[in-house]
Structures are given as C-alpha cells and as structure tokens.
Design an enzyme around this catalytic site. Structure first.
Site, PDB file in Angstrom:
ATOM      1  CD  GLU A   1      42.175  36.095  48.468  1.00 57.28           C
ATOM      2  OE1 GLU A   1      41.129  36.969  48.021  1.00 57.28           O
ATOM      3  OE2 GLU A   1      42.359  35.694  49.443  1.00 57.28           O
TER       4      GLU A   1
ATOM      5  CG  ASP B   1      34.630  42.693  47.881  1.00 51.11           C
ATOM      6  OD1 ASP B   1      35.507  42.652  48.570  1.00 51.11           O
ATOM      7  OD2 ASP B   1      33.982  42.102  47.118  1.00 51.11           O
TER       8      ASP B   1
END
Length: 261
Positions: free
Chosen positions: A50, A61
């Site tokens: 990724e 995040d």
C-alpha cells in the site's frame, strides 16, 4: 482486459497462505525513496504494497502516518510525482500495488485521470477512506471498472452486517477490515472484543477475501489478524522503522521481521 487484476491473481494463487501487506507513505522520509522501498519489499517476500498518497488532513490516521504525510508534502511529493516514480519501475514490479489516499487530492487530479494514471503506473487498486459509498457506486466504480482498477472498501467493528454484505456484493479484490474504530497506530494485543468481531466476520462467509489492518505491530497481533483473515496489513510500525532507518528499506524490513517473530 484479459489479464486478471494482480490483486485477484494474488488471492487466487496464494490459496490458504497467510499474506503480509505493508504500507508506507510515498515521499517520506525521502522524496526519491519510493522505488527503493517498493523493490526492497518485493525482494523480501511482501505480498502486496500500500503506497500512501500524502495529504494535509489525513483523518483516519494516527500521529505516525500524519507526521509522515506532513514530511512527504514538505519534501515535495505529489500525485503527479508519485505516478512518474511508479511508472519508472512498472516493469520490475510483479506484486500488486494499492494506492491509499484521501478523496481531496484525487478529485483535484480528476477521477478518470487518476484511474488512467494508475493503470499506466502499474497500480492495481486504490483505498480512499473518506469516499462515501454512494459516490463510490454511482461515480467512481463505473470509471474504475473501465480501467480494471479495484476500489477497496473499509469495514470497522461499527459497520452493520447489512452494510458489510452490501460492500461485499459491490466490490472486488479484497475488503480492508479495520481492527478497531479508532485511528491507525500500533497495539500490543487485540482484546476479546476485537477477536469476537474477527470471528463474527469470519462466520459471515463473505465472497471477498479480507485483510486486517490498524494496530498490527508484533507477533501476537500479526497472528490474531492472520488467523482470522487472508492476511494482515502493517502501516505505522513500518513507517516508524523506515524513518528510524533514514529510508533504508532493507534495514527497516530486518527490524520489522524481528519484531514480528
């Protein structure tokens, strides 16, 4: 297109073998390190990669990936730059690459242009955490399908069973199973509640394979994820190690494999 998408190919070929996928943020710690990191991962047996598209406001995040994105943007990383880096190594990369990024930079780039650039750069799929499912179905999916690009959807412990079945029915490639409803980051172990969630999803017999991510950083969390899905995705832990190794991917991978033993 007669060639099977690399993501589908991976899950078809690996059968019951448990996969390990790694995330890193393009452009961090160094602007030109993308190719080295990808090729090192491929060499060391990572099944799928990724690649994070840095964005100034990465909502899902934790601090590690947020600060990596900030550094990458300071270094001058952009989608255009990333695509040119990926295109340069396209012929050397055999494993699936999945871009992970927020909707804003992708909309600025243009959805059709984004899908086309993905194909030209050898990218097999994209994860867009803040893409609303209705927009995916009505706007993004028809374009992505035209380019044989897999748009990967996330599910969390909060996602209803009905919604999970709907996602399973309308996506292809794999489902990204978020281990907890919180932001990304490392955890020491998965509690009974998370394990129960893993087991519950397992019993749903979904069509798509599942990869578990968020919080995997040691042997215990890796095993729990791999026991309950097709494999595990590690992000924050690897990003931290890559920073500590000043972008030397082999050194970061050595330390990661050590931590997972």
């Amino acid at each position: 297109m007669n060639k099977l998408n690399k993501i589908n190919q991976l899950f078809a070929q690996r059968g019951n073998e448990k996969l390990l996928s790694l995330y890193f943020c393009a452009g961090c710690p160094t602007l030109e390190g993308t190719a080295d990191v990808i090729l090192a991962m491929q060499r060391r047996g990572i099944a799928m990669i990724e690649v994070g598209i840095p964005f100034s406001d990465p909502l899902a995040d934790g601090p590690v990936i947020q600060s990596a994105a900030t550094q990458a943007l300071k270094n001058g990383m952009s989608l255009k730059k990333l695509f040119s880096q990926l295109q340069a190594i396209k012929d050397e990369v055999q494993i699936p690459l999945v871009l992970m990024g927020y909707l804003n930079p992708i909309l600025h780039y243009g959805i059709e242009q984004f899908c086309q650039s993905c194909v030209e750069a050898g990218v097999s799929g994209a994860i867009i955490p803040d893409l609303p499912f209705d927009d995916y179905l009505n706007i993004v999916k028809p374009i992505a399908d035209k380019y044989d690009l897999r748009i990967i959807m996330l599910i969390t412990p909060e996602t209803s069973e009905e919604r999970i079945r709907f996602i399973d029915e309308h996506t292809d490639g794999f489902i990204y199973m978020v281990s907890s409803a919180s932001i990304t980051g490392t955890q020491k172990s998965f509690d009974e509640q998370k394990q129960e969630y893993f087991r519950h999803i397992n019993q749903m017999n979904l069509r798509n394979p599942r990869m578990i991510g968020f919080g995997i950083s040691n042997a215990q969390t890796l095993k729990a994820a791999q026991d309950n899905a097709a494999g595990a995705i590690i992000g924050s832990k690897f990003v931290t190690l890559l920073n500590e190794a000043n972008g030397k991917a082999d050194e970061a991978l050595d330390r990661l494999f050590e931590a997972l033993r």
